[in-house]
Scaffold this motif. Structure first.
Motif, mmCIF file in Angstrom:
data_model
loop_
_atom_site.group_PDB
_atom_site.id
_atom_site.type_symbol
_atom_site.label_atom_id
_atom_site.label_comp_id
_atom_site.label_asym_id
_atom_site.label_seq_id
_atom_site.Cartn_x
_atom_site.Cartn_y
_atom_site.Cartn_z
ATOM 1 N N GLU A 60 8.699 67.803 48.045
ATOM 2 C CA GLU A 60 8.187 68.315 46.769
ATOM 3 C C GLU A 60 8.013 67.190 45.744
ATOM 4 O O GLU A 60 7.008 67.137 45.026
ATOM 5 N N VAL A 61 9.012 66.296 45.711
ATOM 6 C CA VAL A 61 8.911 65.187 44.753
ATOM 7 C C VAL A 61 7.746 64.273 45.118
ATOM 8 O O VAL A 61 6.996 63.816 44.232
ATOM 9 N N ASN A 62 7.564 64.004 46.406
ATOM 10 C CA ASN A 62 6.427 63.168 46.824
ATOM 11 C C ASN A 62 5.097 63.819 46.445
ATOM 12 O O ASN A 62 4.156 63.143 46.001
ATOM 13 N N ALA A 63 5.024 65.146 46.644
ATOM 14 C CA ALA A 63 3.800 65.853 46.247
ATOM 15 C C ALA A 63 3.598 65.787 44.739
ATOM 16 O O ALA A 63 2.466 65.609 44.254
ATOM 17 N N THR A 64 4.691 65.921 43.987
ATOM 18 C CA THR A 64 4.589 65.824 42.521
ATOM 19 C C THR A 64 4.153 64.421 42.095
ATOM 20 O O THR A 64 3.334 64.270 41.179
ATOM 21 N N ILE A 65 4.708 63.408 42.776
ATOM 22 C CA ILE A 65 4.321 62.021 42.452
ATOM 23 C C ILE A 65 2.827 61.825 42.656
ATOM 24 O O ILE A 65 2.123 61.275 41.803
ATOM 25 N N LYS A 66 2.324 62.315 43.792
ATOM 26 C CA LYS A 66 0.893 62.177 44.065
ATOM 27 C C LYS A 66 0.062 62.942 43.043
ATOM 28 O O LYS A 66 -0.949 62.442 42.526
ATOM 29 N N ALA A 67 0.511 64.166 42.730
ATOM 30 C CA ALA A 67 -0.238 64.981 41.764
ATOM 31 C C ALA A 67 -0.230 64.348 40.378
ATOM 32 O O ALA A 67 -1.255 64.346 39.677
ATOM 33 N N GLU A 68 0.924 63.799 39.964
ATOM 34 C CA GLU A 68 1.009 63.169 38.644
ATOM 35 C C GLU A 68 0.126 61.932 38.570
ATOM 36 O O GLU A 68 -0.524 61.663 37.555
ATOM 37 N N GLY A 69 0.094 61.143 39.666
ATOM 38 C CA GLY A 69 -0.786 59.968 39.681
ATOM 39 C C GLY A 69 -2.246 60.365 39.581
ATOM 40 O O GLY A 69 -3.026 59.755 38.833
ATOM 41 N N GLU A 70 -2.623 61.415 40.324
ATOM 42 C CA GLU A 70 -4.011 61.885 40.259
ATOM 43 C C GLU A 70 -4.330 62.459 38.882
ATOM 44 O O GLU A 70 -5.447 62.303 38.379
ATOM 45 N N ARG A 71 -3.334 63.119 38.267
ATOM 46 C CA ARG A 71 -3.545 63.645 36.908
ATOM 47 C C ARG A 71 -3.811 62.514 35.913
ATOM 48 O O ARG A 71 -4.713 62.602 35.065
ATOM 49 N N ALA A 72 -3.027 61.432 36.039
ATOM 50 C CA ALA A 72 -3.214 60.293 35.129
ATOM 51 C C ALA A 72 -4.601 59.681 35.300
ATOM 52 O O ALA A 72 -5.286 59.353 34.321
ATOM 53 N N VAL A 73 -5.033 59.547 36.567
ATOM 54 C CA VAL A 73 -6.362 58.983 36.829
ATOM 55 C C VAL A 73 -7.447 59.905 36.285
ATOM 56 O O VAL A 73 -8.446 59.459 35.704
ATOM 57 N N PHE A 74 -7.252 61.241 36.460
ATOM 58 C CA PHE A 74 -8.251 62.195 35.987
ATOM 59 C C PHE A 74 -8.327 62.206 34.469
ATOM 60 O O PHE A 74 -9.422 62.225 33.883
ATOM 61 N N GLU A 75 -7.159 62.176 33.800
ATOM 62 C CA GLU A 75 -7.151 62.223 32.341
ATOM 63 C C GLU A 75 -7.794 60.991 31.724
ATOM 64 O O GLU A 75 -8.452 61.072 30.683
ATOM 65 N N THR A 76 -7.581 59.840 32.346
ATOM 66 C CA THR A 76 -8.150 58.606 31.789
ATOM 67 C C THR A 76 -9.556 58.315 32.308
ATOM 68 O O THR A 76 -10.193 57.361 31.844
ATOM 69 N N ASN A 77 -10.012 59.100 33.298
ATOM 70 C CA ASN A 77 -11.372 58.945 33.848
ATOM 71 C C ASN A 77 -11.591 57.534 34.407
ATOM 72 O O ASN A 77 -12.592 56.876 34.134
ATOM 73 N N ILE A 78 -10.621 57.084 35.208
ATOM 74 C CA ILE A 78 -10.703 55.761 35.834
ATOM 75 C C ILE A 78 -10.963 55.956 37.329
ATOM 76 O O ILE A 78 -10.285 56.760 37.983
ATOM 77 N N HIS A 79 -11.920 55.221 37.856
ATOM 78 C CA HIS A 79 -12.331 55.400 39.249
ATOM 79 C C HIS A 79 -12.006 54.151 40.067
ATOM 80 O O HIS A 79 -11.874 53.062 39.530
ATOM 81 N N GLY A 80 -11.903 54.360 41.394
ATOM 82 C CA GLY A 80 -11.775 53.231 42.301
ATOM 83 C C GLY A 80 -10.383 52.659 42.433
ATOM 84 O O GLY A 80 -10.222 51.547 42.928
ATOM 85 N N LEU A 81 -9.343 53.394 41.998
ATOM 86 C CA LEU A 81 -7.975 52.887 42.149
ATOM 87 C C LEU A 81 -7.517 53.068 43.599
ATOM 88 O O LEU A 81 -7.834 54.075 44.251
ATOM 89 N N ASN A 82 -6.753 52.101 44.078
ATOM 90 C CA ASN A 82 -6.187 52.184 45.414
ATOM 91 C C ASN A 82 -5.198 53.362 45.486
ATOM 92 O O ASN A 82 -4.438 53.601 44.549
ATOM 93 N N PRO A 83 -5.186 54.125 46.594
ATOM 94 C CA PRO A 83 -4.248 55.264 46.702
ATOM 95 C C PRO A 83 -2.789 54.870 46.498
ATOM 96 O O PRO A 83 -2.007 55.658 45.948
ATOM 97 N N GLU A 84 -2.415 53.664 46.919
ATOM 98 C CA GLU A 84 -1.022 53.231 46.720
ATOM 99 C C GLU A 84 -0.711 53.041 45.233
ATOM 100 O O GLU A 84 0.396 53.336 44.779
ATOM 101 N N ILE A 85 -1.681 52.551 44.475
ATOM 102 C CA ILE A 85 -1.472 52.409 43.031
ATOM 103 C C ILE A 85 -1.336 53.788 42.380
ATOM 104 O O ILE A 85 -0.537 53.983 41.456
ATOM 105 N N ILE A 86 -2.109 54.770 42.865
ATOM 106 C CA ILE A 86 -2.002 56.130 42.323
ATOM 107 C C ILE A 86 -0.595 56.681 42.570
ATOM 108 O O ILE A 86 0.001 57.325 41.692
#
Length: 515
Positions: free
Chosen positions: A289-315
């Motif tokens: 669950e925490v890993n899923a939350t980490i991934k979701a939070e990273g994707e949320r940050a990328v979506f909110e800032t509208n930044i593209h092309g980030l490496n999945p590990e950085i997310i």
């Protein structure tokens, strides 16, 4: 059979001898004639050879004479040309010698003139030195100062004038820049903050889990402590069970581990079956669950800032910052806010908005793993950005956001400013009371370390230091320079959120008594 008489045989033999002799004589004559003809032919050949040799000899002599004549003519021509060239060079050398002689004469004349002038100048300098000496003696008599005393007097006056001019220049430059920049900067920053208002969660290094009753504490501890040992071993966290009613405290320096332990405890309490096998199952489920939350939070940050092309590990690393705090401020929300503010500032100034927003989001990426890797979060963040092939412009912004290197791009300065804005606005960060008191004490100590300070007081929760100076030791002009020196020392020696105002006060009192 008939037989010949003996005289017949004699006649035959005589005839044969005569014939033989005649043959020999004939052959001898033939040989003599051949020898004679050969000798004549040899003489003829020799005579012809002698004639041919004499003819060729005469031809060779003629050719040799012609070659000698030709060589002699060429040699005479070359010799004539060399003589002409030598004559020409001799004339040039003669002209140069004449020129050198004339120049030497001129130099000698000038040298004599210069020697005369030098002698005259030396005489004038001696005369001037005597006059100067007499004037200095006269000035010493008139002023009552010696030369050294006069120098010290002039130096003191010049120092005071220079100090005054320096202070006035500093004030003038500061006023000029403030007039030009304050209003514009205030508008830009106010607009950026108004357009980017983020909530801040206050978190610490412990999590509290509520229990339905105190009986649950014993079940969590288990027989001979096997349950609590299993939880601590699997999560890497410490469970603190004390007299506090209906609560268990989960302690760990790693916020991700602490969140896993908190979720697992809540699930175990809700399920009610608490034993090592169930504990292991629930911790694995909480980890997922925490890993899923980490991934979701990273994707949320990328979506909110509208930044593209980030490496999945950085997310994923961005998502880990959801559980990381700095002075009580959530680092992921802080990074998103910095990204927005840097982007807004960049759009106002007309520079690269994408670089500013990307660098703002990633500027604290090193804090996601700074518990696992040696080094400051700036160094770790630079290594992460370089590992996942971020641009050099973004890497430089990350490296310069705390002043570890000098920023040489506008985007780096904007990320630095956005980081300070997000960290220093009211309610963003807080300190524990011990660190807060130590920082205030250090602030006052730094202020009192300068000469001429009467007292210093840290006010406004450490955001302002008020310094009283001794008026007899510190002049009005020196106050300006003293304030700058104190501010510089505070910047070098203290770590603090936001900025600190250095306020230097000088008060002169005059007291008299009426009798």
């Amino acid at each position: 059979m008939l037989t010949m008489p003996w005289y017949s045989w004699i006649v035959i033999a005589a005839t044969a001898v005569v014939c033989f002799l005649l043959g020999v004589m004939y052959r001898k004559k033939i040989a003599e004639r051949e020898i004679q003809s050969a000798e004549e032919e040899a003489k003829r050949i020799i005579n012809e050879s002698i004639k041919t040799a004499e003819s060729k000899k005469r031809e060779a002599l003629v050719e040799a004479k012609e070659e000698i004549h030709k060589s002699r003519s060429e040699y005479e021509r070359e010799e004539k040309a060399r003589r002409a060239e030598l004559q020409k060079q001799e004339r040039r050398l003669q002209q140069k010698e004449e020129n050198l002689d004339r120049k030497t004469d001129a130099i000698e004349k000038k040298s004599d003139t210069l020697n005369n002038k030098i002698a005259a100048v030396d005489a004038q300098q001696q005369e001037i030195a005597q006059i100067k000496k007499g004037q200095l003696e006269m000035l010493e008599k008139i002023s009552g100062f010696s030369i050294e005393e006069a120098k010290a007097y002039l130096i003191d006056n010049v120092r005071d004038d220079v100090t005054h001019e320096m202070a006035m220049k500093v004030k003038e430059i500061e006023a000029q820049y403030k007039e030009e920049a304050d209003e514009r900067a205030r508008d830009i920053i106010a607009t950026a903050i108004q357009r980017c208002a983020a909530d801040h969660a206050s978190e610490i290094t412990v999590s509290v889990v509520a229990l339905p009753n105190d009986e649950m504490k014993g079940r969590i501890i288990g027989r001979e402590g096997r349950n609590i040992r299993s939880i601590e071993t699997l999560t890497g966290c410490d469970l603190i069970i004390d007299d506090t009613p209906e609560t268990i405290t989960v302690s760990s320096f790693d916020p991700v581990r602490r969140e896993v332990a908190r979720l697992a405890l809540e699930k175990l309490i809700q399920d009610g079956r608490i034993h090592p096998a169930r504990i292991e199952e629930m911790i694995a489920k909480a980890q997922r669950e925490v890993n899923a939350t980490i991934k979701a939070e990273g994707e949320r940050a990328v979506f909110e800032t509208n930044i593209h092309g980030l490496n999945p590990e950085i997310i994923k690393l961005l998502g880990r910052m959801r559980y990381r705090t700095s002075y009580g401020q959530n680092v992921l929300n802080h990074s998103i806010e910095v990204s927005h503010i840097a982007g807004l500032l960049a759009s106002e100034l007309g520079v690269d908005v994408n670089v500013a927003k990307r660098a703002g989001l990633l500027h604290d990426i090193g804090k996601s793993i700074d518990h696992e890797v040696e080094g400051s979060h700036v160094t770790i963040g630079v290594d992460i950005a370089r590992k996942y092939r971020e641009s050099e412009a973004v890497i430089h912004c990350i490296e310069a956001h705390h002043g570890d290197v000098e920023p040489h791009t506008v985007e780096a300065c904007l990320v630095q400013a956005a980081d300070a804005i997000s960290a220093s606005r009211p309610g963003a960060r807080r300190e524990n009371i011990e660190n807060y008191v130590k920082r205030l004490e250090k602030l006052e100590e730094i202020s009192r370390s300068f000469p001429g300070i009467a007292s210093s007081y840290a006010i406004q929760a450490g955001r302002e230091i008020r310094i009283m100076v001794k008026p007899e030791d510190v002049s009005e002009d020196q106050m300006v320079l003293l304030a700058r020196d104190i501010a510089k020392k505070i910047e070098d020696e203290l770590t603090y959120p936001g900025q600190i105002k250095v306020h230097v006060l000088r008060e002169t009192k005059a007291v008299d008594y009426a009798k």
